[in-house]
Design a protein around this motif. Structure first.
Motif, short mmCIF file in Angstrom:
data_model
loop_
_atom_site.label_atom_id
_atom_site.label_comp_id
_atom_site.label_asym_id
_atom_site.label_seq_id
_atom_site.Cartn_x
_atom_site.Cartn_y
_atom_site.Cartn_z
N ALA A 80 -20.86 -55.17 0.33
CA ALA A 80 -22.19 -55.52 -0.19
C ALA A 80 -22.85 -56.58 0.69
O ALA A 80 -24.04 -56.47 1.01
CB ALA A 80 -22.08 -56.01 -1.63
N ARG A 81 -22.08 -57.57 1.07
CA ARG A 81 -22.61 -58.64 1.94
C ARG A 81 -23.00 -58.08 3.32
O ARG A 81 -24.06 -58.38 3.86
CB ARG A 81 -21.58 -59.75 2.07
N PHE A 82 -22.12 -57.26 3.89
CA PHE A 82 -22.38 -56.64 5.19
C PHE A 82 -23.62 -55.76 5.13
O PHE A 82 -24.52 -55.87 5.97
CB PHE A 82 -21.16 -55.82 5.62
N SER A 87 -28.75 -54.51 6.87
CA SER A 87 -29.97 -53.79 6.47
C SER A 87 -31.21 -54.64 6.66
O SER A 87 -32.30 -54.12 6.91
CB SER A 87 -29.88 -53.34 5.01
N ALA A 88 -31.06 -55.94 6.57
CA ALA A 88 -32.20 -56.85 6.72
C ALA A 88 -32.57 -57.09 8.19
O ALA A 88 -33.60 -57.70 8.47
CB ALA A 88 -31.90 -58.17 6.03
N MET A 93 -31.47 -49.48 13.15
CA MET A 93 -32.17 -48.26 12.73
C MET A 93 -31.33 -47.42 11.77
O MET A 93 -31.86 -46.79 10.87
CB MET A 93 -32.56 -47.42 13.95
N ASP A 94 -30.02 -47.38 12.00
CA ASP A 94 -29.11 -46.58 11.17
C ASP A 94 -27.81 -47.34 10.99
O ASP A 94 -27.36 -48.03 11.91
CB ASP A 94 -28.77 -45.24 11.84
N ILE A 95 -27.21 -47.17 9.81
CA ILE A 95 -25.89 -47.72 9.51
C ILE A 95 -25.07 -46.59 8.90
O ILE A 95 -25.49 -45.98 7.92
CB ILE A 95 -25.97 -48.87 8.47
N TYR A 96 -23.91 -46.36 9.48
CA TYR A 96 -23.01 -45.33 8.96
C TYR A 96 -21.64 -45.94 8.69
O TYR A 96 -21.13 -46.69 9.51
CB TYR A 96 -22.82 -44.18 9.97
#
Length: 155
Positions: A80-82, A87-88, A93-96
């Motif tokens: 959640a922290r990561f 995301s901020a 552009m993308d996180i997988y």
């Protein structure tokens, strides 16, 4: 979702500015039922939004970096922290979340290596990470935002 909905999705991915009358004609409907289908697809979150596609080079964002991340902490609080921290970051552009030897893969777009270094410093300060590997793209050979819509709902 039927064949007409699939055709609507394909056409909207090619050109989100298409006039409803033209879209309706292309899928064999009159404008009102066609527009209602589009609204239904939006309400069901099949269509997530409509955007302008920008050439990153022409706005000064010439460097794409694929960032592989390994972590020793796989807990929900860490994730959640990561996720919130990364995301901020507007460069991301993308996180997988990945399977295999890497836990997370990011696509990061920045102006140059100095901008990437500034991003990297923010990233490693945000959450504890085991390993960060950066791979710099030399050339974009293909890029698409359009999905091939399957002809049927089979999965």
């Amino acid at each position: 979702m039927d064949a007409i909905d699939r055709k609507i999705l394909t056409l909207l991915q090619e050109n989100a500015d298409i006039a409803v009358a033209d879209l309706a004609r292309a899928v064999g409907l009159s404008p009102t039922p066609c527009w209602k289908r589009v609204q239904k697809l939006e309400a069901a979150d099949v269509i997530l939004g409509r955007v302008a596609l920008v050439d990153p080079q022409k706005v000064g964002l010439g460097l794409t970096v694929f960032v592989s991340i390994e972590t020793e902490d796989h807990s929900q609080p860490w994730l959640a922290r990561f996720a919130a921290a990364v995301s901020a970051m507007p460069e991301v552009m993308d996180i997988y979340r990945m399977a295999g030897d890497v836990d997370y893969l990011l696509r990061v777009v920045v102006a140059d290596t100095a901008a990437y270094d500034a991003f990297y410093q923010k990233l490693i300060a945000a959450v504890p990470l085991k390993k960060v590997t950066s791979r710099f793209a030399m050339e974009r050979v293909k890029s698409s935002s359009a999905y091939r819509i399957p002809e049927s709902a089979e999965r």
